[in-house]
Design a protein around this motif. Structure first.
Motif, PDB file in Angstrom:
ATOM      1  N   ALA A   1       0.823  -1.212   0.000  1.00  0.00           N
ATOM      2  CA  ALA A   1       0.000   0.000   0.000  1.00  0.00           C
ATOM      3  C   ALA A   1       0.857   1.262   0.000  1.00  0.00           C
ATOM      4  N   LYS A   2       2.076   1.162   0.525  1.00  0.00           N
ATOM      5  CA  LYS A   2       2.958   2.329   0.623  1.00  0.00           C
ATOM      6  C   LYS A   2       4.005   2.374  -0.494  1.00  0.00           C
ATOM      7  N   LYS A   3       3.923   1.462  -1.456  1.00  0.00           N
ATOM      8  CA  LYS A   3       4.914   1.443  -2.535  1.00  0.00           C
ATOM      9  C   LYS A   3       4.972   2.772  -3.311  1.00  0.00           C
ATOM     10  N   PRO A   4       3.840   3.391  -3.621  1.00  0.00           N
ATOM     11  CA  PRO A   4       3.920   4.693  -4.304  1.00  0.00           C
ATOM     12  C   PRO A   4       4.685   5.735  -3.490  1.00  0.00           C
TER      13      PRO A   4
ATOM     14  N   CYS B   1      15.157  17.289   6.350  1.00  0.00           N
ATOM     15  CA  CYS B   1      14.272  16.334   5.675  1.00  0.00           C
ATOM     16  C   CYS B   1      12.848  16.876   5.587  1.00  0.00           C
ATOM     17  N   VAL B   2      12.259  16.768   4.412  1.00  0.00           N
ATOM     18  CA  VAL B   2      10.855  17.164   4.225  1.00  0.00           C
ATOM     19  C   VAL B   2      10.043  15.996   3.675  1.00  0.00           C
ATOM     20  N   HIS B   3      10.637  14.796   3.649  1.00  0.00           N
ATOM     21  CA  HIS B   3       9.958  13.641   3.079  1.00  0.00           C
ATOM     22  C   HIS B   3       8.886  13.101   4.031  1.00  0.00           C
ATOM     23  N   GLN B   4       7.865  12.524   3.450  1.00  0.00           N
ATOM     24  CA  GLN B   4       6.874  11.782   4.214  1.00  0.00           C
ATOM     25  C   GLN B   4       7.288  10.314   4.232  1.00  0.00           C
ATOM     26  N   SER B   5       7.383   9.757   5.422  1.00  0.00           N
ATOM     27  CA  SER B   5       7.810   8.374   5.548  1.00  0.00           C
ATOM     28  C   SER B   5       6.916   7.665   6.560  1.00  0.00           C
ATOM     29  N   PHE B   6       7.366   6.494   7.054  1.00  0.00           N
ATOM     30  CA  PHE B   6       6.502   5.713   7.930  1.00  0.00           C
ATOM     31  C   PHE B   6       7.311   4.597   8.600  1.00  0.00           C
TER      32      PHE B   6
END
Length: 541
Positions: free
Chosen positions: A123-126, A160-165
């Motif tokens: 689900a998080k591949k994109p 860092c400004v990326h969205q991650s998890f």
């Protein structure tokens, strides 16, 4: 002994990690035959059994929500009381000839190492592709049933400004799906993880920007997080360790080692109560040491090994937070109209004691100029004392350095003074803490060794993974010159590997493609062999 409730009894059975609800048909058949012979004589017992067995099968056991009712202080007092007796008995048992040829029995004769699971978050591949995310760390929780993975981008221009998890899979859950994690929490780029040593749902995470997060992974919520400051971390947190007494240690690229009280609710991750600043002399000046990895030496609460970005391997002496108010009289400034709050006194008594009087005067002058009457930790930080006078330099010894960044250090769980390193220079090294030169070097040309770790059950076994995607497993009982087994590459770099400390035949490895593979090792790699510990001690000496 107090009577257990049904839920507590089920929890106790499940927590042994010996009973699998998937494979309980043999037990059920055996028990059913015994009970079947008594059905006519005791129908009431049969109904009770059926109710118990039925609930065991259909009820989803949530170990994090079941909290056994006990007095923690009484339990700790009991354990402290029996500890010397147990240790004495264990030491005496080592001398018994009857136990020298003891061989643990296994109900399964596993001859081959095989792949069990291949985990990914489809689900998080994109998001992974858009933000160029890779798996930066993986960790098993304390009961060995959940594996968590952090995702982060390794290419940054500034902050860092990326969205991650962070994702986690419960491998024994009925809802387990290799392509869909049971739990996911959205965060900025996370570079490292560490589960709580006794609370299987509590997870600490360190971000690229220098924030420390405390998470409840099963509830999928953030409990608390730290701020970015000159006296906290301003660069990437590269590793986290849980220390005794609910203390959390974080290592940063800027050279700081901070210790946070994880059970002190009033300042939970707001401020560290103890800090260290790593510096080394270089010619006529000093420079900070960028820490990448850290481990605590087995059975030693104050000795740590640190691997640096420049290839240094260093010993550090770090004491835990002192919660005893030893400096209360010294910090009494009521004659000057100032009141030190309790958290400020705790912070001050854990600073560099050499410069404590100088720092105290600077803070008092700051408060006088701004007409501040009560001194808190925030007041101390606002006064901006010299960080090198606040935080002690913990480095005490330097070992023979690697030729590239040290990616991992890992202490032997069997011998107090032995540790393992892996590096960008393609080398795996074994050191003793009291010897500057390394004891052994295993070198691999044209590849990076990104992680290395000792086996939790066999003293002579350790594993490593490289940038070509191979997993190298060493068994010094078989071969002291090179690896004994190789798990071949999948075409992507293997970034991190972790033994399961509870289910010792499980080994997890993450890959740059976003996959995590869990392997089940054969018995030869997991079951201790006769005289193995003595053989390992002989080899290192």
């Amino acid at each position: 002994m107090d009577d257990f409730s049904l839920d507590e009894l089920v929890l106790n059975i499940a927590s042994n990690n010996r009973v699998s609800y998937k494979n309980s048909s043999i037990m059920t058949q055996y028990q059913s035959q015994n009970i079947g012979t008594q059905m006519e004589n005791n129908k009431k017992d049969q109904m009770v059994y059926n109710k118990f067995y039925f609930e065991c099968q259909i009820e989803e056991i949530n170990q994090q929500n079941i909290k056994p009712d006990y007095d923690q202080r009484r339990l700790q007092h009991f354990l402290n009381t029996i500890y010397p007796t147990v240790i004495q008995a264990l030491e005496e048992s080592q001398q018994l000839k009857k136990l020298q040829k003891f061989q643990p029995l296994s109900d399964v004769n596993r001859k081959d190492t095989e792949e069990l699971y291949q985990l990914q978050n489809l689900a998080k591949k994109p998001t992974e592709i858009e933000n160029k995310l890779e798996i930066t760390d993986i960790q098993w929780n304390s009961n060995g049933l959940i594996i968590a993975a952090s995702y982060g981008c390794l290419e940054h221009d500034g902050s860092c400004v990326h969205q991650s998890f962070v994702s986690a899979w419960s491998i024994n859950s009925r809802t387990f799906n290799q392509d869909k994690p049971n739990y996911t929490i959205d965060l900025p780029c996370i570079m490292c993880l560490q589960f709580h040593p006794t609370k299987p749902n509590i997870l600490a995470a360190g971000s690229f920007n220098g924030e420390l997060y405390l998470l409840d992974i099963t509830a999928q919520v953030e409990i608390a997080h730290s701020q970015i400051d000159d006296y906290f971390h301003r660069e990437s947190i590269t590793q986290i360790l849980w220390l005794q007494d609910e203390q959390l240690l974080s290592l940063g690229c800027e050279g700081k080692i901070l210790i946070w009280p994880a059970d002190y609710e009033e300042i939970l991750l707001k401020y560290p109560l103890k800090g260290c600043y790593m510096v080394r002399k270089k010619e006529s000046s000093t420079e900070s040491v960028g820490g990448i990895t850290i481990c605590q030496i087995y059975d030693d609460q104050t000795t740590f090994i640190i691997g640096s970005e420049g290839g240094s391997v260093l010993k550090a002496q770090i004491t835990p937070i002192n919660f005893n108010m030893t400096k209360k009289a010294f910090l009494d400034s009521r004659d000057k109209g100032l009141i030190w709050k309790e958290d400020a006194m705790l912070f001050m008594q854990n600073l560099n004691q050499k410069f404590l009087p100088e720092v105290k005067i600077q803070i008092e002058n700051y408060c006088k100029e701004r007409r501040v009457n009560q001194i808190s930790i925030q007041t101390i930080i606002s006064a901006k004392p010299d960080i090198r006078k606040m935080y002690v330099n913990p480095l005490s010894f330097a070992y023979e350095a690697h030729y590239g960044s040290v990616f991992s250090v890992n202490a032997s769980p069997f011998i107090k003074n032995v540790f393992l390193t892996s590096s960008m220079d393609g080398q795996i090294r074994i050191y003793q803490t009291n010897n500057q030169r390394c004891l052994a070097i295993y070198e691999y040309i044209q590849t990076y060794i990104l992680c290395a770790q000792f086996s939790p059950t066999r003293p002579c076994v350790f594993a490593a993974c490289d940038s070509d995607g191979q997993i190298l497993i060493f068994d010094l009982m078989q071969n002291q010159q090179q690896q004994a087994y190789i798990i071949p590459t999948i075409g992507k770099s293997a970034t991190c590997l972790r033994f399961n400390q509870r289910q010792s035949d499980l080994l997890a490895c993450s890959y740059s493609s976003g996959l995590i593979k869990i392997y089940q090792l054969n018995d030869e790699l997991t079951l201790p062999q006769e005289g193995e510990l003595k053989k390992f001690q002989y080899l290192i000496n």
